[in-house]
Design an enzyme around this catalytic site. Structure first.
Site, PDB file in Angstrom:
ATOM      1  N   ASP A 175     -23.687 -16.591 -23.280  1.00  0.00           N
ATOM      2  CA  ASP A 175     -23.886 -17.792 -22.748  1.00  0.00           C
ATOM      3  C   ASP A 175     -25.468 -18.043 -21.765  1.00  0.00           C
ATOM      4  OD1 ASP A 175     -21.950 -18.132 -23.707  1.00  0.00           O
ATOM      5  OD2 ASP A 175     -20.834 -17.562 -22.340  1.00  0.00           O
ATOM      6  N   HIS A 201     -25.142 -21.380 -29.852  1.00  0.00           N
ATOM      7  CA  HIS A 201     -25.997 -21.751 -29.363  1.00  0.00           C
ATOM      8  C   HIS A 201     -26.701 -22.865 -29.396  1.00  0.00           C
ATOM      9  CE1 HIS A 201     -27.593 -16.835 -30.454  1.00  0.00           C
ATOM     10  NE2 HIS A 201     -26.080 -16.684 -29.587  1.00  0.00           N
ATOM     11  N   SER A 222     -37.517 -19.597 -17.674  1.00  0.00           N
ATOM     12  CA  SER A 222     -36.995 -21.391 -17.945  1.00  0.00           C
ATOM     13  C   SER A 222     -36.224 -21.683 -17.028  1.00  0.00           C
ATOM     14  CB  SER A 222     -35.977 -21.169 -19.378  1.00  0.00           C
ATOM     15  OG  SER A 222     -35.062 -22.017 -19.161  1.00  0.00           O
TER      16      SER A 222
END
EC number: 6.3.4.4
Length: 432
Positions: A14, A42, A415
């Site tokens: 995850d 995903h 990210s």
């Protein structure tokens, strides 16, 4: 010359692999799944549209990419057809761009029935599987009794094998677990109702990959789950049933280990875990609840709430060892916005007082382990959707730098949001 890059989870799964695979697929010709099954989840968000892929590689959303499912994947015909249908309803061409190894073991209804029966029997000691038949299908593979994609080419022989296997499973289901048996004719009919579709996508995946290497095209290997769930190297027995680590690329696709140029480990800026098993930095207070809320920490496949905790450099060091990680992608940095202070686990104190810097292998050896924390200042500034490193607050940069120092590997990608554009590529794995 083309590059071959593996992307895998360096924690308990995850970590955000799907987004990063999708981000980098504009550079590649092939995206390859090499282990696991439709227990993966995903999640991709592109221009605000959410897609959850469980079995088909994340490259399917790029028109120029061919997706391969290697021999290490356990394939549910039912799940494959469902996922294909969802994608094709959106106008995505799957059948011409998906190739499947004939050596993939099949997941059939008796695997799912056994998975559920075992978990129910274990009660509070259950492993926490997704209940999708993954483990029993891998058991059949190792026991050399499993049905594979190649068996779909001979219905008579398939039926004969299926009858023997069902006798084996139904005896246990009825007499030991006290549940209903799986029907032979329905199983056979359901599989062969869709067998032709699957047979039309069968290919020699290993040869395709080696030819691609010769042709100088880029290849991306998409891992599922995470390092600490690996059947050999994870927190056994609270693990998945496949090799989630870099070694699984070779065994699960037939692409030799010397051909990998770069291994990208995906890490969250904190840690999460779904299901049972040891989790040294788990938080049971308001901080843990706030991380879960801000991070929307619920399983993409199961919907189960994820357990949340501070970043565990000890576990990630083990992942670096096992995978020969070249660089990290850190996801969900923005979730830590607004915390006054952050903690990083730098070592474990074992029950005998010994201080260790690498995670134990077996779950039993984690019992009584205490995390040793280093505290760092948090930041009040917003990092959500920031796409330039110089615009990050200094405290966030210091946090990232400290993690790099503790694990010995650079963070090459950052990210700061769920969309593919909310990302900073500091060093491109395909240019490294």
């Amino acid at each position: 010359m083309g590059k071959s890059v593996a992307i895998l989870g360096a924690q308990w799964g995850d970590e955000g692999k799907g987004k990063i695979v999708d981000l980098l697929t504009d550079r590649v010709k092939y995206v390859v799944r090499y282990q696991g099954g439709h227990n993966a989840g995903h999640t991709l968000i592109i221009n605000g549209e959410k897609t959850v892929l469980r079995l088909i590689p994340s490259g399917i959303l790029r028109d120029n990419v061919t997706c391969l499912i290697g021999n290490g994947v356990v394939l549910s015909p039912e799940a494959l057809m469902k996922e294909m249908g969802e994608l094709e309803a959106r106008g995505i061409n799957v059948r011409d761009r998906l190739k499947i190894s004939e050596a993939c073991p099949l997941i059939l209804p008796y695997h799912v029935a056994m998975d559920h029966a075992r978990e129910a029997a274990l009660g509070k000691n259950k492993i926490g599987t997704t209940g999708r038949g993954i483990g029993p299908a891998y058991e059949d593979k190792v026991a050399r009794r499993g049905l594979r994609v190649s068996d779909l080419f001979d219905k008579e022989a398939f039926a004969e094998k299926l009858k023997d296997i069902l006798d084996y499973y139904n005896f246990q289901l009825v007499h030991y677990y006290k549940v209903e048996p799986v029907d032979f004719q329905k199983t056979l009919d359901d599989v062969f109702a869709i067998a032709d579709v699957i047979k039309g996508m069968v290919a020699d995946v290993t040869t395709l990959l080696h030819q691609a290497r010769k042709d100088g095209v880029n290849i991306l290997f998409e891992g599922a789950q995470g390092t600490m769930l690996d059947i050999d190297h994870g927190t056994y027995p609270f693990v998945t049933s496949s090799n989630t680590t870099a070694g699984g690329v070779a065994t699960g696709s037939g692409f030799g280990p010397r051909n990998l140029d770069y291994v990208l480990g995906i890490i969250k800026a904190y840690c999460t875990r779904v299901g049972s098993g040891p989790f040294t930095t788990e938080l049971f207070d308001e901080v843990g609840a706030e991380i879960a809320r801000k991070g929307n920490e619920f399983g993409a496949v199961t919907g189960r709430p994820r357990r949340c905790g501070w970043f565990d450099a000890v576990a990630v060091r083990r992942a670096v060892q096992i995978n020969s990680i070249s660089g990290f992608c850190m996801t969900k940095l923005d979730v830590l916005d607004g915390f006054e202070e952050l903690k990083i686990c730098t070592a474990y104190k074992m029950p005998n007082g010994e201080i260790v810097e690498y995670a134990p292998m077996a779950a039993k050896d984690w019992k009584g382990v205490e995390p040793i924390y280093e505290t760092m200042p948090g930041w009040s500034e917003n990092t959500f959707r920031v796409t330039k490193r110089e615009e990050l607050p200094q405290a966030a940069l210091d946090y990232i730098k400290r993690i790099e120092e503790l694990v010995g590997v650079p963070v090459d990608i950052l990210s700061t949001g769920p969309d593919r554009v909310e990302t900073m590529i500091l060093r491109d794995p395909f240019a490294a």
